[in-house]
Design an enzyme around this catalytic site. Structure first.
Site, PDB file in Angstrom:
ATOM      1  N   HIS A   1      -5.807   2.221 -14.143  1.00  0.00           N
ATOM      2  CA  HIS A   1      -4.653   3.067 -14.450  1.00  0.00           C
ATOM      3  C   HIS A   1      -4.938   4.052 -15.582  1.00  0.00           C
ATOM      4  O   HIS A   1      -5.614   3.742 -16.558  1.00  0.00           O
ATOM      5  CB  HIS A   1      -3.449   2.198 -14.816  1.00  0.00           C
ATOM      6  N   ASP A   2      -4.430   5.263 -15.405  1.00  0.00           N
ATOM      7  CA  ASP A   2      -4.445   6.310 -16.427  1.00  0.00           C
ATOM      8  C   ASP A   2      -5.838   6.832 -16.765  1.00  0.00           C
ATOM      9  O   ASP A   2      -6.006   7.539 -17.762  1.00  0.00           O
ATOM     10  CB  ASP A   2      -3.744   5.838 -17.711  1.00  0.00           C
TER      11      ASP A   2
ATOM     12  N   GLY B   1      -8.553   0.671 -18.156  1.00  0.00           N
ATOM     13  CA  GLY B   1      -7.493   1.656 -18.289  1.00  0.00           C
ATOM     14  C   GLY B   1      -7.774   2.718 -19.338  1.00  0.00           C
ATOM     15  O   GLY B   1      -8.426   2.468 -20.349  1.00  0.00           O
TER      16      GLY B   1
END
Length: 246
Positions: A109-110, A127
């Site tokens: 994520h991200d 992340g």
């Protein structure tokens, strides 16, 4: 019916495409893939068998908010690679144009992956990792969350990355360290001889002298031709909150 696929998109058997998905012209999705809600697939992307794009982030803080995962034009994602979508912190996970994400790699994520990046088999980005353009990451490399990997660097296979990686560097070994300038990569990308020489001089001061980082940066500013690439290295070092592999 709630996904948007360009009429030229090809989808293999047993692939699942959820709602709130956009796939642009000329892309091909092989059999058995999962394109989850929030995926945004660019033009002429190739997604191989068993790959999973846009599933929820593996983050305990995630509250079900609507976020996306973006795959840039002409990128290739091989078998069983996974790209999670973002959290509310940035809203998206982004993989750039013309990337090559090999089998079993993971983009958490991200993460922000720049254009022309190569991630070999089983690379795992935690992340919020940032990978700049033309970086190459060797196979089975785990990358700690929030690490930044600079442009045009090359990381040897099998080494754990816990701190930032300087642009244009070649890194490897236990413990991980800068071996030198990624000269082969720079020559292949037609960097001028003068630019490579300036970077070599900067690297010698920064990584292979007895100066501390502050002293090294002062010497680089005073003794090395200030090409755009040298200034990029200096700025990267000055803005490295996690510290940098040296």
């Amino acid at each position: 019916p709630k996904a948007e696929l360009h009429e030229t998109v090809e989808v293999g058997p047993y692939t699942i495409i959820e709602e709130n998905v956009i796939i642009d012209a000329g892309s091909k999705i092989a059999s058995g893939a999962l394109i989850a809600s929030g995926a945004r697939i660019g033009k002429h992307v190739r997604i191989s068998h068993g790959a999973v794009i846009g599933t929820q982030p593996q983050d305990l803080k995630f509250g079900g908010e609507e976020t996306i995962a973006v795959i840039g034009d002409n990128t290739v994602i091989r078998e069983y690679a996974t790209v999670n979508r973002g959290t509310r912190e940035s809203g998206s996970t982004d993989v750039g144009r013309d990337c090559f994400i090999m089998a079993y790699a993971h983009v958490a994520h991200d993460c922000k992956v720049g254009d022309h990046v190569i991630m070999a088999n089983a690379v795992n980005l935690a992340g919020h990792v940032h990978v700049d353009t033309y970086a190459i990451i060797g196979g089975v490399v785990p990358v700690h969350q929030f690490v930044r990997i600079g442009a045009h660097c090359m990381i040897g296979g099998g080494f754990r990355v816990q701190q930032d990686i300087c642009p244009y560097s070649l890194v490897g070994g236990y413990p991980l360290k800068v071996i030198g300038l990624n000269q082969v990569g720079l020559k292949r990308r037609n960097f001028p001889k003068e630019t490579i020489q300036a970077l070599q001089k900067a690297f010698k001061i920064l990584f292979f002298s007895r100066l501390n980082t502050t002293q090294a940066l002062e010497h680089i500013r005073g003794e090395v031709e200030q090409t755009a690439e040298v200034r990029e290295v200096v700025a990267f070092v000055e803005n490295s909150p996690r510290g940098m592999v040296k």
